[in-house]
Design an enzyme around this catalytic site. Structure first.
Site, PDB file in Angstrom:
ATOM      1  N   HIS A 179      29.921  21.178  48.994  1.00  0.00           N
ATOM      2  CA  HIS A 179      29.353  21.967  48.137  1.00  0.00           C
ATOM      3  C   HIS A 179      30.150  22.472  46.800  1.00  0.00           C
ATOM      4  O   HIS A 179      29.899  23.271  46.038  1.00  0.00           O
ATOM      5  CB  HIS A 179      29.201  23.529  48.783  1.00  0.00           C
ATOM      6  CG  HIS A 179      28.197  23.343  50.052  1.00  0.00           C
ATOM      7  ND1 HIS A 179      28.765  22.959  51.498  1.00  0.00           N
ATOM      8  CD2 HIS A 179      27.098  23.272  50.226  1.00  0.00           C
ATOM      9  CE1 HIS A 179      27.850  22.799  52.027  1.00  0.00           C
ATOM     10  NE2 HIS A 179      26.811  23.044  51.593  1.00  0.00           N
ATOM     11  N   ARG A 235      37.144  39.058  46.877  1.00  0.00           N
ATOM     12  CA  ARG A 235      35.449  39.399  46.652  1.00  0.00           C
ATOM     13  C   ARG A 235      35.502  40.324  45.645  1.00  0.00           C
ATOM     14  O   ARG A 235      35.946  41.455  45.875  1.00  0.00           O
ATOM     15  CB  ARG A 235      34.738  39.394  47.894  1.00  0.00           C
ATOM     16  CG  ARG A 235      33.401  40.106  47.541  1.00  0.00           C
ATOM     17  CD  ARG A 235      32.452  40.143  48.652  1.00  0.00           C
ATOM     18  NE  ARG A 235      31.315  41.113  48.532  1.00  0.00           N
ATOM     19  CZ  ARG A 235      30.486  41.214  47.487  1.00  0.00           C
ATOM     20  NH1 ARG A 235      30.299  40.069  46.765  1.00  0.00           N
ATOM     21  NH2 ARG A 235      29.381  42.047  47.724  1.00  0.00           N
ATOM     22  N   ILE A 236      34.572  40.260  44.617  1.00  0.00           N
ATOM     23  CA  ILE A 236      34.456  41.382  43.539  1.00  0.00           C
ATOM     24  C   ILE A 236      33.148  41.438  43.536  1.00  0.00           C
ATOM     25  O   ILE A 236      32.243  40.580  42.876  1.00  0.00           O
ATOM     26  CB  ILE A 236      35.011  40.845  42.072  1.00  0.00           C
ATOM     27  CG1 ILE A 236      36.431  40.471  42.305  1.00  0.00           C
ATOM     28  CG2 ILE A 236      34.801  42.001  41.252  1.00  0.00           C
ATOM     29  CD1 ILE A 236      37.500  41.576  42.578  1.00  0.00           C
ATOM     30  N   SER A 294      26.989  50.386  42.748  1.00  0.00           N
ATOM     31  CA  SER A 294      25.862  50.001  41.717  1.00  0.00           C
ATOM     32  C   SER A 294      24.879  50.720  42.056  1.00  0.00           C
ATOM     33  O   SER A 294      23.906  51.111  40.985  1.00  0.00           O
ATOM     34  CB  SER A 294      25.411  48.599  41.799  1.00  0.00           C
ATOM     35  OG  SER A 294      25.003  48.066  43.028  1.00  0.00           O
ATOM     36  N   ASP A 295      24.611  51.282  43.143  1.00  0.00           N
ATOM     37  CA  ASP A 295      23.460  52.268  43.563  1.00  0.00           C
ATOM     38  C   ASP A 295      23.729  52.951  44.642  1.00  0.00           C
ATOM     39  O   ASP A 295      24.718  52.621  45.453  1.00  0.00           O
ATOM     40  CB  ASP A 295      22.021  51.373  43.788  1.00  0.00           C
ATOM     41  CG  ASP A 295      22.242  50.334  44.767  1.00  0.00           C
ATOM     42  OD1 ASP A 295      22.867  49.402  44.497  1.00  0.00           O
ATOM     43  OD2 ASP A 295      21.890  50.719  45.943  1.00  0.00           O
ATOM     44  N   GLY A 309      29.518  37.631  43.447  1.00  0.00           N
ATOM     45  CA  GLY A 309      28.460  37.120  44.198  1.00  0.00           C
ATOM     46  C   GLY A 309      27.671  36.019  43.156  1.00  0.00           C
ATOM     47  O   GLY A 309      27.323  35.029  43.409  1.00  0.00           O
TER      48      GLY A 309
HETATM   49  O1  LIG Z   1      26.909  41.924  43.303  1.00  0.00           O
HETATM   50  P1  LIG Z   1      27.104  41.019  44.587  1.00  0.00           P
HETATM   51  O2  LIG Z   1      28.627  40.784  44.632  1.00  0.00           O
HETATM   52  O3  LIG Z   1      26.204  39.637  44.911  1.00  0.00           O
HETATM   53  O4  LIG Z   1      26.744  41.772  46.058  1.00  0.00           O
HETATM   54  C1  LIG Z   1      25.880  42.513  46.766  1.00  0.00           C
HETATM   55  O5  LIG Z   1      24.525  42.347  45.605  1.00  0.00           O
HETATM   56  C2  LIG Z   1      23.740  41.108  46.483  1.00  0.00           C
HETATM   57  C3  LIG Z   1      22.398  41.868  46.793  1.00  0.00           C
HETATM   58  O6  LIG Z   1      21.660  42.185  45.519  1.00  0.00           O
HETATM   59  C4  LIG Z   1      24.807  40.744  47.756  1.00  0.00           C
HETATM   60  O7  LIG Z   1      25.288  39.741  47.481  1.00  0.00           O
HETATM   61  C5  LIG Z   1      25.293  42.058  48.050  1.00  0.00           C
HETATM   62  O8  LIG Z   1      26.479  41.774  48.759  1.00  0.00           O
HETATM   63  O1  LIG Z   2      23.824  45.069  49.496  1.00  0.00           O
HETATM   64  C1  LIG Z   2      23.690  45.719  48.549  1.00  0.00           C
HETATM   65  C2  LIG Z   2      24.369  45.616  47.546  1.00  0.00           C
HETATM   66  C3  LIG Z   2      24.022  46.799  46.509  1.00  0.00           C
HETATM   67  N1  LIG Z   2      23.144  47.742  46.945  1.00  0.00           N
HETATM   68  C4  LIG Z   2      22.413  47.707  48.362  1.00  0.00           C
HETATM   69  O2  LIG Z   2      21.705  48.675  48.454  1.00  0.00           O
HETATM   70  N2  LIG Z   2      23.038  46.712  48.933  1.00  0.00           N
END
Ligand SMILES: O=P(O)(O)O[C@H]1O[C@H](CO)[C@@H](O)[C@H]1O
Ligand SMILES: O=c1cc[nH]c(=O)[nH]1
Length: 240
Positions: free
Chosen positions: A5, A88-89, A208-209, A21
């Protein structure tokens, strides 16, 4: 050398890797934060770059979504490319009611419903935890944040869910009752791979939410807040 990979040469990756991600976030970090960044792998569009930050070599590479995906990339980086530390960020959904969008969570533990981790150590409940030195360095760096972005930085447990849409409210309520701060989908897998490979890992995630309240962020604001987690990760690499 190539693994299934990752197509890169020995020495292409720095010992320290930031891992968002989304591979396009890896590209943006490489272009806006690192100096002299060059693309070192792009198998399946999972972009990886190596450059420098304040004179130190640093790589940044996407992980994809979920424990299976991050476990593949982390294993290959640790085992075959000389990587020693991965941070991981990511983004998380706030579970604990005191969290706000834009806060940052340093994952000092990662609970999970993943069957992969349930089967990891037969007969025992493996606890997925980060490297203590990286976690304390990130937390210390957060005390000196002067970006004026305003969000709080918390250290606490994440929930690494195997499911984005199937949200099992009873389980989530139980996790919150037991102190869990936020949900994402990779940290537990990364911590387990690091333990198995005798390497170091941490997850630093922006909220983020919120699972308990609707709150909107513009795309620009979301990226600005995400950048705080990047800065904490880079500080942890430098100071741990
Ligand atoms: O923004 P990333 O780092 O991808 O993380 C979050 O967002 C994704 C889901 O939308 C999943 O990978 C979750 O862990
Ligand atoms: O995995 C995730 C990432 C961001 N927000 C969510 O609700 N779930």
């Amino acid at each position: 050398m190539a693994t299934p990979h990752i197509a890169a040469e020995n020495g292409d990756f720095a010992p320290d890797v930031l891992m968002p991600g989304d591979p396009r976030r890896a590209k943006r970090i490489a272009e806006t934060v690192l100096e002299d960044a060059r693309l070192v792998t792009e198998v399946r569009g999972m972009l990886g770059y190596t450059g420098t930050y304040q004179g130190r070599p640093v790589s940044v590479m996407g992980s994809g979504m979920g424990i299976p995906s991050i476990s593949i990339y982390a294993t290959e980086l640790f085992r075959f490319f000389g990587v020693e530390r991965i941070i991981r960020i990511g983004t998380v959904g706030g579970m604990a009611p005191h969290l706000n969008v834009g806060d940052v969570v340093i994952g000092t533990a990662a609970h999970t419903d993943s069957d992969v981790l349930r089967r990891l150590v037969p007969g025992a409940y493996y606890s997925a935890t980060p490297d203590f030195g990286l976690a304390t360095a990130a937390y210390a760096a957060a005390q000196g944040l002067t970006d004026g972005a305003g969000g709080a930085v918390y250290a606490g447990a994440l929930f690494s869910s195997d499911s984005f849409y199937n949200n099992e409210p009873e389980m989530r309520a139980g996790l919150v009752e037991h102190g869990t701060l936020a949900v994402e989908m990779e940290a537990a897998g990364l911590y387990a791979v690091a333990d198995r490979e005798h390497k170091k890992a941490l997850a630093i995630c922006s909220v983020s939410d919120l699972l308990f309240r609707a709150e909107e962020l513009s795309a620009a604001e979301r990226e600005r807040l995400f950048d705080r987690a990047v800065q904490l990760g880079l500080a942890a690499f430098a100071q741990a």
